[in-house]
Scaffold this motif. Structure first.
Motif, PDB file in Angstrom:
ATOM      1  N   TYR A  13       0.844  -1.199   0.000  1.00 19.88           N
ATOM      2  CA  TYR A  13       0.000   0.000   0.000  1.00 19.88           C
ATOM      3  C   TYR A  13       0.881   1.251   0.000  1.00 19.88           C
ATOM      4  CZ  TYR A  13      -3.974  -3.015   1.176  1.00 19.88           C
ATOM      5  OH  TYR A  13      -4.934  -3.977   1.166  1.00 19.88           O
ATOM      6  N   ASN A  14       0.391   2.306  -0.602  1.00 15.63           N
ATOM      7  CA  ASN A  14       1.090   3.604  -0.637  1.00 15.63           C
ATOM      8  C   ASN A  14       2.509   3.475  -1.187  1.00 15.63           C
ATOM      9  OD1 ASN A  14      -1.181   4.856   0.607  1.00 15.63           O
ATOM     10  ND2 ASN A  14      -0.465   4.101   2.586  1.00 15.63           N
ATOM     11  N   PRO A  42      -2.250 -12.593  13.203  1.00 21.48           N
ATOM     12  CA  PRO A  42      -2.553 -11.513  14.136  1.00 21.48           C
ATOM     13  C   PRO A  42      -3.170 -10.347  13.381  1.00 21.48           C
ATOM     14  CG  PRO A  42      -0.182 -11.666  13.774  1.00 21.48           C
ATOM     15  CD  PRO A  42      -0.806 -12.811  13.050  1.00 21.48           C
ATOM     16  N   SER A  43      -3.890  -9.520  14.093  1.00 20.70           N
ATOM     17  CA  SER A  43      -4.512  -8.349  13.500  1.00 20.70           C
ATOM     18  C   SER A  43      -3.439  -7.485  12.822  1.00 20.70           C
ATOM     19  CB  SER A  43      -5.202  -7.573  14.621  1.00 20.70           C
ATOM     20  OG  SER A  43      -6.069  -6.645  14.072  1.00 20.70           O
ATOM     21  N   GLY A  44      -3.748  -7.035  11.613  1.00 16.78           N
ATOM     22  CA  GLY A  44      -2.798  -6.192  10.888  1.00 16.78           C
ATOM     23  C   GLY A  44      -1.809  -6.954  10.030  1.00 16.78           C
ATOM     24  N   ALA A  45      -1.840  -8.291  10.096  1.00 14.64           N
ATOM     25  CA  ALA A  45      -0.881  -9.100   9.343  1.00 14.64           C
ATOM     26  C   ALA A  45      -1.173  -9.116   7.848  1.00 14.64           C
ATOM     27  CB  ALA A  45      -0.868 -10.526   9.877  1.00 14.64           C
ATOM     28  N   SER A  48      -7.087  -9.686   5.613  1.00 17.20           N
ATOM     29  CA  SER A  48      -8.161  -9.118   4.786  1.00 17.20           C
ATOM     30  C   SER A  48      -7.641  -8.809   3.380  1.00 17.20           C
ATOM     31  CB  SER A  48      -8.717  -7.842   5.405  1.00 17.20           C
ATOM     32  OG  SER A  48      -9.202  -8.122   6.700  1.00 17.20           O
TER      33      SER A  48
HETATM   34  P1  ADP Z   1      -5.715  -7.833   8.800  1.00 21.78           P
HETATM   35  O1  ADP Z   1      -6.949  -8.189   8.060  1.00 21.78           O
HETATM   36  O2  ADP Z   1      -4.788  -8.985   9.013  1.00 21.78           O
HETATM   37  O3  ADP Z   1      -5.967  -7.096  10.077  1.00 21.78           O
HETATM   38  P2  ADP Z   1      -5.260  -5.948   6.630  1.00 21.78           P
HETATM   39  O4  ADP Z   1      -5.067  -6.741   5.394  1.00 21.78           O
HETATM   40  O5  ADP Z   1      -6.562  -5.273   6.829  1.00 21.78           O
HETATM   41  O6  ADP Z   1      -4.843  -6.830   7.894  1.00 21.78           O
HETATM   42  O7  ADP Z   1      -4.134  -4.813   6.694  1.00 21.78           O
HETATM   43  C1  ADP Z   1      -2.726  -5.125   6.649  1.00 21.78           C
HETATM   44  C2  ADP Z   1      -1.905  -3.836   6.731  1.00 21.78           C
HETATM   45  O8  ADP Z   1      -2.138  -3.050   5.574  1.00 21.78           O
HETATM   46  C3  ADP Z   1      -2.239  -2.960   7.909  1.00 21.78           C
HETATM   47  O9  ADP Z   1      -1.040  -2.364   8.358  1.00 21.78           O
HETATM   48  C4  ADP Z   1      -3.170  -1.926   7.333  1.00 21.78           C
HETATM   49  O10 ADP Z   1      -3.076  -0.726   8.053  1.00 21.78           O
HETATM   50  C5  ADP Z   1      -2.642  -1.772   5.917  1.00 21.78           C
HETATM   51  N1  ADP Z   1      -3.717  -1.433   4.954  1.00 21.78           N
HETATM   52  C6  ADP Z   1      -4.812  -2.169   4.685  1.00 21.78           C
HETATM   53  N2  ADP Z   1      -5.575  -1.609   3.738  1.00 21.78           N
HETATM   54  C7  ADP Z   1      -4.945  -0.461   3.388  1.00 21.78           C
HETATM   55  C8  ADP Z   1      -5.210   0.580   2.454  1.00 21.78           C
HETATM   56  N3  ADP Z   1      -6.292   0.534   1.662  1.00 21.78           N
HETATM   57  N4  ADP Z   1      -4.329   1.600   2.367  1.00 21.78           N
HETATM   58  C9  ADP Z   1      -3.220   1.625   3.142  1.00 21.78           C
HETATM   59  N5  ADP Z   1      -2.899   0.684   4.041  1.00 21.78           N
HETATM   60  C10 ADP Z   1      -3.734  -0.346   4.168  1.00 21.78           C
END
Ligand code: ADP
Ligand code: ADP
Length: 225
Positions: A13-14, A42-45, A48
């Motif tokens: 991302y970014n 873990p959350s944030g891994a 999603s």
């Molecule tokens: P999880 O579902 O395991 O909690 P995510 O896939 O939602 O993790 O997010 C993984 C990482 O990517 C996190 O650090 C989140 O902040 C970042 N992230 C997720 N979606 C975006 C986005 N659209 N833009 C920027 N960063 C994102």
């Protein structure tokens, strides 16, 4: 062919900005027909992100996504959307059922949108609801059902159009432990009855242990647990 095959999937991302975050750094995964795999992270891994790419809601920066042997990576947006509607069912922590429609109608409507005749759609909806033990609840609106019952309706809706792949993100995460257990068993029964493959993200290690296989997400990669 595997139902789902990911090869070297990467997502950042970014990109190029100071808040750049590399979430997937080369994810490989192969899901056999009928296989149910736990995704523990873990959350944030990035689970999603991974589920959205596998389910054709988002695209990878690099690597390959195949569903039922078909390469999805370079499809046009329109063709990817069509493939997603045909091949993938999604379940989330919160069910998003339509509150003004009955349980049966919530499972019928996606089929009507897909061109199925009403009679056939209702018959399939009744079969699916019975498979999760809701034969007596088909005429209830979501507000008249318990949280666990609502989530079981959502499973049926996800399978309404007979996808080949089910992707679930914390499907019992919103339920108390006892309800979570019965609802998970209903989901497993439904998946086994329909013979579909599933990738199920969960924090619940006890539920993960009941699936065919567990994968753990660490530092942008998937490894056997
Ligand atoms: P999880 O579902 O395991 O909690 P995510 O896939 O939602 O993790 O997010 C993984 C990482 O990517 C996190 O650090 C989140 O902040 C970042 N992230 C997720 N979606 C975006 C986005 N659209 N833009 C920027 N960063 C994102
Ligand atoms: P579950 O099997 O999903 O765990 P519960 O044990 O929470 O269900 O609920 C038992 C029964 O009580 C359910 O069959 C449901 O019909 C009824 N019920 C639960 N919550 C509600 C509610 N908010 N409104 C109406 N009926 C409810």
């Amino acid at each position: 062919d595997p139902v789902l095959a990911l090869d070297g999937v990467q997502k950042t991302y970014n990109q190029g900005r100071e808040n750049e975050v590399a979430v997937l750094k080369g994810v490989d995964l192969s899901l056999a027909p009928g296989e149910v795999v736990a995704l523990v992270a873990p959350s944030g891994a990035g689970k999603s992100t991974l589920l959205h790419i596998a389910g054709l809601l988002d695209t990878a920066d690099a690597g390959s996504v195949r569903i039922g042997g078909q390469e999805m990576t370079r499809l046009s947006d329109r063709k990817r959307t069509a493939a997603r509607r045909r091949d993938v069912g999604f379940v989330y922590q919160f069910h998003h059922l339509l509150p003004e429609f009955t349980a049966l109608e919530n499972v019928v409507l996606p089929q009507l949108a897909n061109g199925v005749a009403r009679g056939a759609a209702e018959a399939r909806a009744e079969t699916l609801l019975a498979t999760v033990g809701l034969q007596g609840r088909a005429g209830h609106r979501p507000g008249a059902l318990s949280g666990g019952e609502q989530q079981r309706v959502a499973f049926c809706r996800a399978l309404a159009n007979a996808p080949r792949l089910l992707l679930a993100d914390e499907p019992t995460g919103n339920l108390d432990p006892a309800t979570s257990d019965t609802v998970f068993e209903a989901l497993m029964h439904l998946v086994r009855e329909t013979g579909l493959s599933a990738l199920i993200a969960t924090h619940n290690l006890e539920l993960a242990a009941r699936m065919d296989r567990q994968l753990r997400m660490t530092d942008g990669h998937l490894d056997p647990a």
